[in-house]
Design a protein around this motif. Structure first.
Motif, PDB file in Angstrom:
ATOM      1  N   ALA A 123     -42.658 110.449  96.898  1.00  0.00           N
ATOM      2  CA  ALA A 123     -43.524 109.318  97.246  1.00  0.00           C
ATOM      3  C   ALA A 123     -42.814 108.413  98.241  1.00  0.00           C
ATOM      4  CB  ALA A 123     -43.913 108.543  95.996  1.00  0.00           C
ATOM      5  N   ARG A 124     -43.496 108.149  99.353  1.00  0.00           N
ATOM      6  CA  ARG A 124     -42.928 107.332 100.419  1.00  0.00           C
ATOM      7  C   ARG A 124     -43.517 105.920 100.348  1.00  0.00           C
ATOM      8  NH1 ARG A 124     -44.424 112.319 102.736  1.00  0.00           N
ATOM      9  NH2 ARG A 124     -46.153 111.457 103.944  1.00  0.00           N
ATOM     10  N   ILE A 125     -43.186 105.096 101.310  1.00  0.00           N
ATOM     11  CA  ILE A 125     -43.641 103.709 101.300  1.00  0.00           C
ATOM     12  C   ILE A 125     -45.169 103.628 101.359  1.00  0.00           C
ATOM     13  CG2 ILE A 125     -43.686 101.538 102.611  1.00  0.00           C
ATOM     14  CD1 ILE A 125     -40.783 102.205 103.484  1.00  0.00           C
ATOM     15  N   ILE A 169     -37.225 105.414 101.839  1.00  0.00           N
ATOM     16  CA  ILE A 169     -37.363 104.045 101.344  1.00  0.00           C
ATOM     17  C   ILE A 169     -36.064 103.259 101.507  1.00  0.00           C
ATOM     18  CG2 ILE A 169     -37.624 102.687  99.214  1.00  0.00           C
ATOM     19  CD1 ILE A 169     -39.715 104.903  98.383  1.00  0.00           C
ATOM     20  N   PHE A 170     -34.927 103.908 101.234  1.00  0.00           N
ATOM     21  CA  PHE A 170     -33.641 103.206 101.271  1.00  0.00           C
ATOM     22  C   PHE A 170     -32.821 103.509 102.525  1.00  0.00           C
ATOM     23  CE2 PHE A 170     -34.418 103.552  96.578  1.00  0.00           C
ATOM     24  CZ  PHE A 170     -34.591 102.190  96.360  1.00  0.00           C
ATOM     25  N   ALA A 171     -33.486 103.979 103.565  1.00  0.00           N
ATOM     26  CA  ALA A 171     -32.782 104.450 104.769  1.00  0.00           C
ATOM     27  C   ALA A 171     -31.862 103.404 105.386  1.00  0.00           C
ATOM     28  CB  ALA A 171     -33.790 104.941 105.800  1.00  0.00           C
ATOM     29  N   VAL A 176     -27.925 100.788  98.256  1.00  0.00           N
ATOM     30  CA  VAL A 176     -28.386 101.949  97.503  1.00  0.00           C
ATOM     31  C   VAL A 176     -27.866 103.208  98.184  1.00  0.00           C
ATOM     32  CG1 VAL A 176     -30.376 103.222  96.610  1.00  0.00           C
ATOM     33  CG2 VAL A 176     -30.457 100.718  96.768  1.00  0.00           C
ATOM     34  N   PHE A 177     -27.150 104.024  97.421  1.00  0.00           N
ATOM     35  CA  PHE A 177     -26.614 105.293  97.924  1.00  0.00           C
ATOM     36  C   PHE A 177     -27.502 106.410  97.401  1.00  0.00           C
ATOM     37  CE2 PHE A 177     -22.734 107.405  99.637  1.00  0.00           C
ATOM     38  CZ  PHE A 177     -23.081 108.713  99.383  1.00  0.00           C
ATOM     39  N   LYS A 191     -37.350 117.041 106.276  1.00  0.00           N
ATOM     40  CA  LYS A 191     -36.475 116.257 105.417  1.00  0.00           C
ATOM     41  C   LYS A 191     -36.285 114.856 106.016  1.00  0.00           C
ATOM     42  CE  LYS A 191     -35.388 120.058 102.965  1.00  0.00           C
ATOM     43  NZ  LYS A 191     -36.259 121.095 103.541  1.00  0.00           N
ATOM     44  N   ARG A 192     -35.906 113.911 105.163  1.00  0.00           N
ATOM     45  CA  ARG A 192     -35.495 112.578 105.606  1.00  0.00           C
ATOM     46  C   ARG A 192     -34.021 112.424 105.261  1.00  0.00           C
ATOM     47  NH1 ARG A 192     -39.792 113.265 107.464  1.00  0.00           N
ATOM     48  NH2 ARG A 192     -41.613 111.888 107.516  1.00  0.00           N
TER      49      ARG A 192
END
Length: 301
Positions: A123-125, A169-171, A176-177, A191-192
């Motif tokens: 699930a993305r933004i 989301i945390f790019a 956040v790792f 992929k992201r």
């Protein structure tokens, strides 16, 4: 001390019986835990409240959140999610996300806690995808950060599929790792970039997988100081999983879970476990593989 287990009956949503997603596994895991702990000495169950709209908006776009809550998701997005977007599926997503938030809070209080759902990492933004409606872990992370219960969070994603939504989301968030160890050629096609991606070749078996995992975790835990770890313990790297391309055994999954819990708990970090993916036609075998997460977690309280 009993292991806190978060579960809600609504985790089992109303979808067609012939649907390829094994929705009944959530109730099956809860039943397995209760049957193997008849005197209630190992596990303590907690029922979450559905996540609030306010907390969903910490991660997801307003239009998409309202579409899901009102069961008016556009057909194209519903197809990408893969579920009929009815009230039951919507409520399940709200409860599972509330469940991962409660799991994080219980982990911060007790050291370890596990959800019997969660790990919706595609699930993305602005939308869901790949059987994932809301990104429960991302919402939980953002919420405990807002509540000042944790500042730096490590997400260890060992589902066979790359955690593209969580990565996206945390790019641009150094607090956040995101670690994703996954099958290189599996879903998603695009992929992201996670903070660290470890793509694996098709057919990789226990020993090589566990060596890579141990070396990777040793490096990450040494360089990123976390206040909380989320562990996505998908069992779809198993050699019999119909959506996986790796070749772990039951014993390999057990050693994997033990390795993760041992290394994280030796580092003194609270740990929240979520169920993740697992796709087998044999519900009993699938439930027994998912149950390894809770069996192992109870050893490390």
């Amino acid at each position: 001390m009993k292991l806190p287990i978060v579960h809600h009956p609504a985790y089992t949503a109303d979808i067609p019986e012939n649907h390829r997603f094994p929705m009944r596994k959530y109730a099956g895991v809860a039943q397995w835990l209760k049957e193997t702990d008849p005197h209630g000495g190992l596990y303590e169950f907690h029922e979450p409240t559905p996540i609030s709209r306010e907390n969903l908006l910490r991660v997801h776009a307003k239009d998409y959140v309202d579409q899901v809550l009102c069961c008016q998701v556009p057909r194209a997005i519903a197809r990408e999610i893969g579920f009929p977007m009815n009230e039951s599926v919507s409520f399940r997503a709200q409860c599972a996300t509330g469940g991962s938030l409660l799991t994080a809070m219980l982990a911060l209080e007790h050291g370890i806690a596990c959800n019997t759902a969660g790990g919706s990492h595609h699930a993305r933004i602005a939308q869901g995808a790949g059987f994932c409606v809301f990104n429960d872990v991302a919402v939980a992370v953002r919420t405990v950060q807002t509540m000042r219960m944790a500042s730096r969070v490590l997400i260890i994603d060992l589902d066979v599929h790359q955690g593209d939504g969580t990565a996206d989301i945390f790019a641009h968030d150094a607090s956040v790792f995101t670690l994703s160890i996954h099958s290189e050629k599996n879903y998603p096609v695009r992929k992201r970039a996670s903070t660290l991606d470890v793509p694996l070749r098709d057919g990789m078996e226990d020993d090589e997988y566990l060596t890579i995992l141990e070396e990777t975790l040793k490096s990450v835990l040494a360089t990123f100081k976390a206040d909380l770890v989320f562990f996505n313990a998908g069992v779809d790297p198993h050699h019999e999983d119909r959506l996986g391309r790796l070749a772990l055994s039951d014993d390999g999954l057990r050693k994997r879970e033990d390795l993760v819990f041992r290394m994280v708990r030796n580092a003194g970090i609270p740990m929240a476990g979520v169920l993740g993916g697992g796709y087998s036609f044999d519900l009993g075998l699938l439930v027994s593989r998912h149950a390894i997460l809770y069996q192992t977690a109870a050893k490390y309280l």
